[in-house]
Design a protein around this motif. Structure first.
Motif, short mmCIF file in Angstrom:
data_model
loop_
_atom_site.label_atom_id
_atom_site.label_comp_id
_atom_site.label_asym_id
_atom_site.label_seq_id
_atom_site.Cartn_x
_atom_site.Cartn_y
_atom_site.Cartn_z
N HIS A 31 58.30 88.94 13.28
CA HIS A 31 58.19 90.01 12.29
C HIS A 31 56.84 89.84 11.51
CE1 HIS A 31 62.75 89.57 13.35
NE2 HIS A 31 62.64 90.70 12.49
N PRO A 32 55.80 90.43 12.10
CA PRO A 32 54.49 90.11 11.51
C PRO A 32 54.39 90.78 9.98
CG PRO A 32 54.20 91.86 13.19
CD PRO A 32 55.78 91.19 13.44
N LEU A 33 55.05 92.10 9.80
CA LEU A 33 54.87 92.57 8.44
C LEU A 33 55.79 91.69 7.46
CD1 LEU A 33 53.93 94.85 6.81
CD2 LEU A 33 56.08 96.47 7.28
N HIS A 34 57.09 91.03 7.83
CA HIS A 34 57.76 90.56 7.06
C HIS A 34 56.88 89.00 6.47
CE1 HIS A 34 61.01 92.97 8.14
NE2 HIS A 34 61.98 92.29 7.62
N PHE A 39 55.59 86.32 2.69
CA PHE A 39 55.14 84.71 2.77
C PHE A 39 53.75 84.78 2.31
CE2 PHE A 39 58.42 84.88 6.03
CZ PHE A 39 59.38 83.93 5.30
N ARG A 40 52.82 85.79 2.35
CA ARG A 40 51.34 85.56 2.21
C ARG A 40 51.24 86.39 0.73
NH1 ARG A 40 48.18 85.51 7.93
NH2 ARG A 40 49.44 83.98 8.81
N LEU A 41 51.73 87.60 0.71
CA LEU A 41 51.48 88.67 -0.48
C LEU A 41 52.54 88.45 -1.55
CD1 LEU A 41 50.02 91.66 1.53
CD2 LEU A 41 48.66 89.83 0.64
N GLY A 42 53.69 87.92 -1.33
CA GLY A 42 54.77 87.92 -2.12
C GLY A 42 55.18 89.40 -2.51
N THR A 43 55.04 90.10 -1.43
CA THR A 43 55.66 91.56 -1.65
C THR A 43 57.18 91.77 -1.23
OG1 THR A 43 53.39 92.42 -1.41
CG2 THR A 43 55.14 93.95 -1.05
N TYR A 44 58.07 92.48 -2.07
CA TYR A 44 59.41 92.35 -1.70
C TYR A 44 59.56 93.59 -0.60
CZ TYR A 44 60.07 89.61 -5.78
OH TYR A 44 60.34 88.48 -6.97
N LEU A 45 60.50 93.53 0.19
CA LEU A 45 60.56 94.52 1.05
C LEU A 45 62.34 95.07 0.97
CD1 LEU A 45 59.70 92.98 4.58
CD2 LEU A 45 58.29 94.46 3.04
N GLY A 46 62.42 96.38 1.04
CA GLY A 46 63.61 97.05 0.95
C GLY A 46 63.91 97.82 1.80
N GLU A 47 64.86 97.59 2.71
CA GLU A 47 65.59 98.51 3.68
C GLU A 47 66.59 99.48 3.38
OE1 GLU A 47 66.21 95.41 6.34
OE2 GLU A 47 64.26 95.01 6.90
N LEU A 48 66.57 100.69 4.08
CA LEU A 48 67.74 101.54 3.99
C LEU A 48 68.09 102.20 2.63
CD1 LEU A 48 70.48 99.85 6.44
CD2 LEU A 48 69.18 101.83 7.00
N TRP A 49 66.91 102.54 1.96
CA TRP A 49 66.73 103.12 0.65
C TRP A 49 67.31 104.72 0.79
CZ3 TRP A 49 64.22 100.58 -3.97
CH2 TRP A 49 64.60 99.30 -3.79
N HIS A 50 67.83 105.35 -0.02
CA HIS A 50 67.83 106.74 0.01
C HIS A 50 66.69 107.15 -1.08
CE1 HIS A 50 71.52 106.95 1.98
NE2 HIS A 50 72.09 105.88 1.37
#
Length: 89
Positions: A31-34, A39-50
């Motif tokens: 999962h390269p983007l994850h 882990f490298r940028l500390g950016t949160y990920l959100g999935e399935l948002w309306h």
């Protein structure tokens, strides 16, 4: 690296295309983007948002920035959690 991005949210289930394609013949993350975001940028990920209502509200106000709060459930030991996101335009 300070890019000003706090979260990357999407209306699809995985944020990135899976399976990932190898960057070289030997080793590559599943999962390269994850890996990059979490882990490298500390950016949160959100999935399935309306996101339609948010997009409409931003367009109506002629804005592109907003305050996002998305507190997770307290689940000790978990690696992810449902959130209750609120966008303030």
């Amino acid at each position: 690296m300070d890019n000003g991005i706090v979260a990357l949210i999407a209306d699809n289930p995985a944020v990135e295309i899976l399976p990932a394609h190898p960057m070289n013949e030997h080793v590559y993350p599943s999962h390269p983007l994850h890996e990059l975001c979490l882990f490298r940028l500390g950016t949160y990920l959100g999935e399935l948002w309306h996101l339609s209502e948010l997009a409409d509200g931003l367009a109506a106000e002629r804005r592109h920035a907003f305050l996002l709060t998305a507190p997770p459930l307290r689940l000790p030991g978990a690696v992810g959690s449902p959130v209750t996101p609120v966008a303030t335009i």
